[in-house]
Enzyme design. Sequence first.
Site, PDB file in Angstrom:
ATOM      1  N   ASP A 276      -2.275  14.234   7.104  1.00 20.96           N
ATOM      2  CA  ASP A 276      -1.768  12.980   6.565  1.00 20.96           C
ATOM      3  C   ASP A 276      -0.558  13.188   5.652  1.00 20.96           C
ATOM      4  OD1 ASP A 276      -1.542  10.354   5.977  1.00 20.96           O
ATOM      5  OD2 ASP A 276      -3.344  10.184   4.754  1.00 20.96           O
TER       6      ASP A 276
ATOM      7  N   GLU B 196       4.098   9.126  -0.606  1.00 15.37           N
ATOM      8  CA  GLU B 196       2.693   9.057  -1.010  1.00 15.37           C
ATOM      9  C   GLU B 196       2.188  10.384  -1.573  1.00 15.37           C
ATOM     10  OE1 GLU B 196       0.057   7.726   2.093  1.00 15.37           O
ATOM     11  OE2 GLU B 196      -1.731   8.172   0.920  1.00 15.37           O
TER      12      GLU B 196
ATOM     13  N   GLU C  21       0.874  -1.187   0.000  1.00 17.75           N
ATOM     14  CA  GLU C  21       0.000   0.000   0.000  1.00 17.75           C
ATOM     15  C   GLU C  21       0.905   1.229   0.000  1.00 17.75           C
ATOM     16  OE1 GLU C  21      -3.402  -0.259   2.479  1.00 17.75           O
ATOM     17  OE2 GLU C  21      -3.901   1.870   2.279  1.00 17.75           O
TER      18      GLU C  21
ATOM     19  N   ASN D 103      -3.232  -1.859   7.788  1.00 19.82           N
ATOM     20  CA  ASN D 103      -4.564  -2.325   7.400  1.00 19.82           C
ATOM     21  C   ASN D 103      -4.507  -3.849   7.347  1.00 19.82           C
ATOM     22  OD1 ASN D 103      -5.710   0.250   7.090  1.00 19.82           O
ATOM     23  ND2 ASN D 103      -4.860   0.425   5.030  1.00 19.82           N
TER      24      ASN D 103
ATOM     25  N   ARG E 281     -11.079  17.572  10.425  1.00 22.76           N
ATOM     26  CA  ARG E 281     -10.226  16.394  10.551  1.00 22.76           C
ATOM     27  C   ARG E 281      -8.947  16.690  11.331  1.00 22.76           C
ATOM     28  NH1 ARG E 281      -8.161  12.617   5.526  1.00 22.76           N
ATOM     29  NH2 ARG E 281      -6.223  11.937   6.473  1.00 22.76           N
TER      30      ARG E 281
ATOM     31  N   LYS F   3      -3.763  -0.228  14.140  1.00 23.02           N
ATOM     32  CA  LYS F   3      -4.586   0.836  13.561  1.00 23.02           C
ATOM     33  C   LYS F   3      -6.027   0.466  13.874  1.00 23.02           C
ATOM     34  CE  LYS F   3      -5.929   2.763   9.018  1.00 23.02           C
ATOM     35  NZ  LYS F   3      -5.530   2.947   7.606  1.00 23.02           N
TER      36      LYS F   3
ATOM     37  N   GLU G  49       7.455  21.546  -2.908  1.00 25.07           N
ATOM     38  CA  GLU G  49       6.403  22.326  -2.251  1.00 25.07           C
ATOM     39  C   GLU G  49       5.965  23.498  -3.134  1.00 25.07           C
ATOM     40  OE1 GLU G  49       7.541  24.116   1.461  1.00 25.07           O
ATOM     41  OE2 GLU G  49       5.462  24.446   2.049  1.00 25.07           O
TER      42      GLU G  49
ATOM     43  N   GLU H 134     -10.315   4.626   9.212  1.00 23.64           N
ATOM     44  CA  GLU H 134     -10.528   4.304   7.808  1.00 23.64           C
ATOM     45  C   GLU H 134     -11.118   2.900   7.620  1.00 23.64           C
ATOM     46  OE1 GLU H 134      -6.650   5.213   6.070  1.00 23.64           O
ATOM     47  OE2 GLU H 134      -7.260   7.302   5.861  1.00 23.64           O
TER      48      GLU H 134
ATOM     49  N   ARG I 250      -1.848   3.592  16.996  1.00 21.49           N
ATOM     50  CA  ARG I 250      -1.822   4.771  16.128  1.00 21.49           C
ATOM     51  C   ARG I 250      -2.925   5.767  16.484  1.00 21.49           C
ATOM     52  NH1 ARG I 250      -2.306   3.978  10.478  1.00 21.49           N
ATOM     53  NH2 ARG I 250      -0.558   5.273   9.885  1.00 21.49           N
TER      54      ARG I 250
HETATM   55  C1  GCV Z   1      -2.278   2.328   5.397  1.00 19.40           C
HETATM   56  C2  GCV Z   1      -3.553   7.317   4.396  1.00 19.40           C
HETATM   57  C3  GCV Z   1      -3.163   6.421   3.263  1.00 19.40           C
HETATM   58  C4  GCV Z   1      -3.599   4.994   3.511  1.00 19.40           C
HETATM   59  C5  GCV Z   1      -3.001   4.540   4.837  1.00 19.40           C
HETATM   60  C6  GCV Z   1      -3.449   5.489   5.929  1.00 19.40           C
HETATM   61  C7  GCV Z   1      -2.826   5.166   7.275  1.00 19.40           C
HETATM   62  O1  GCV Z   1      -4.937   7.471   4.438  1.00 19.40           O
HETATM   63  O2  GCV Z   1      -3.659   6.912   2.064  1.00 19.40           O
HETATM   64  O3  GCV Z   1      -3.155   4.217   2.460  1.00 19.40           O
HETATM   65  O4  GCV Z   1      -3.338   3.220   5.140  1.00 19.40           O
HETATM   66  O5  GCV Z   1      -3.069   6.799   5.601  1.00 19.40           O
HETATM   67  O6  GCV Z   1      -1.864   5.828   7.635  1.00 19.40           O
HETATM   68  O7  GCV Z   1      -3.288   4.274   7.941  1.00 19.40           O
END
Ligand code: GCV
Length: 666
Positions: A353, A381, A148, A190, A324, A270, A499, A274, A307
């Site tokens: 994030d 990311e 991921e 996840n 958020r 986690k 940036e 989400e 987390r």
């Molecule tokens: C692993 C963001 C990312 C997700 C990630 C999440 C997290 O939303 O896009 O891919 O999930 O952070 O840190 O748990």
Amino acid sequence: MKNYSDLWLGYKKKTHNRDCKNLNKISFTGVDETDAVAVNASEELKTGLKTMLDIEPEIVFGTPGVTGTVSNGSEILDNEEYRISLSDEGIVVEAKSGTGILYGAFDILRTVAVEKDVIEAYGKGIVVRPSNPLRMLNHWDNMNGDIERGYSGESFFFADNKIVINERTRDYARLISSVGINAVVINNVNVKDAASYMITDRYYDKLAELGEIFAGYGIRLFLSLNYASTIEIGGLDSADPLDEKVIAWWRTKMAEVFDRIPTLGGFLVKADSEGRPGPFTYGRTQADGANMLADIVKEYGGIIVWRCFVYNCKQDWRDRKTDRARAGYDNFMPMDGEYHDNVILQIKNGPMDFQIREPVSPLIGGLKKTNQMLEVQIAQEYTGHQIDVCYLIPMFKEILGFKTYCSEKDDSVADIISGKTLNSRYSGIAAVTNTGNDYNWTGNYLAGANLYGFGRLAFDTELTSEQIAEEFVRMTISDDDDVVRDVMSILLPSRAIYEKYTCPLGIGWMVQPATHYGCSVDGYEYDRWGTYHRADHLGIGVDRTDKGTGYALQYNEPNASMYNSPEKCPDELVLFFHHLPYTHRLHSGKTVIQHIYDTHFEGYEEAKGLAGKWDALKGRIDDEIYENVRERFERQLINAHEWCDQVNSYFYRKSGIPDEKSRTIW
Ligand code: GCV
């Protein structure tokens, strides 16, 4: 033939130190040959010194327990501290554990690899103690082999729902221990599907083997845990942390897990995030969930890294009250002091994030009675997918240096996560990692600087971005001073340039939602994720002041007042905290709209400048490295060009205000 690069453990021939007699005999004091980590240290020294200098050192093991190192707080740090000094006939490395010895060995190898003088480096003796007790890499690897947010191939831990162990595994352990990493979470936070079965007989043997390999390099294996394992694999109908049946199930399970994987350090969780399960389902707090697990793993020396990325991801974009950014603090602060002492809260560096620019999370320095760990992301990311060059160490330095005002002294983020401020039992720093099974591990060869740099910085938060970049370049690309200077001049400004051509003034997002790469100004604007810029024809930004969502007030003073005021708020974050007219004048003297135009045009031009510098390295560095980065620069320029034109056009069309310099806006 290996199908992967040795990165900074490539040990190329060196000229300096060839006549250094002290390198012929290296004594390890404090450990003996029964210590597997020290034996690995000895092997590493032999290989490295032979290849770099053609020296075959005699390694002398000392007696356990004769070290002169003193205890001053953290047991982990006491064990990892090392001393290096010169004796008449050699070099002495002294530590309380094999891990300390190993770090000492890598220190010597690094000194030689960057062509520093060994006598000068160790003549007066050095004592080195890591800055942070836990220095962790979090893999988001799935068991089917996907990663991921991975941008450098597939997982080297998993394929087809099986655990993979091969030569690369050990070399990975060598690589990360050489920069001081001492903990690794191998699977995605996840936790779904096959990964839920990680804590079953299906995977124990392989995990035990993996744990042993890591332990040989002073690294503790951690697993991400499915909070609802009781339901998912346990046949129960609840995951309520206060339910006796649930607690009993975990007791039995953890006894089995630690028996079968004796080197296991603990778990990363986690929960309620989400779509992942968690204690909220049962009307319980995050502390209830974390403490239940922590109490059970405690007797095995285990820790629970929990987390704080808990927020409402099903927001209505019309709702301007829900913020958020507030969520981490709102969900975790009320229980400060209730988390048990083997729980560590892992807090993302910013409240949103991993954007290119965010304020530091107010939870860090907000929590005063809780073990804390900073979470950063070296997987790029939102920072260019390891296509665009974005050396993140300058950003991490800013975060670490941030003054939280949580106490009269020692109040920086670096102080807090080191354990010093709150005298925490456990603390440290974790990075969502950027590796995969690509030949060079990180996709873009230069993204290796983030892996190298994260480890070095986690070990020694005093190192500068320049020092780290120079070491990385000398150890992986070239020793030639001109090349070193040129590559450093690409790495060092790359974050600021990224940036400039992406989202302005701390507002964040504006990315393609499907991938998080590439510009889409409204990509997240009407979505459920709580990530809005709120631009209209008059202005842009989110009002997070006392008149808006109140987020700014979550900080300690004077930070709260600073962020709450558009006059005092630093320019780079002003749209994170304030909704402002395009005509608002920044500290820089420019209006918001002119700042947007200027930075985007400049950012694109500067990215071209970086690519040009790289082009000029052709023939002066390894062809494979040259081509790898050149090809990515080609893509980076397309990306930067799109960002520049789309952002400028979008805001020109919204505001109707022309560019003072009359450049082309579409
Ligand atoms: C692993 C963001 C990312 C997700 C990630 C999440 C997290 O939303 O896009 O891919 O999930 O952070 O840190 O748990």
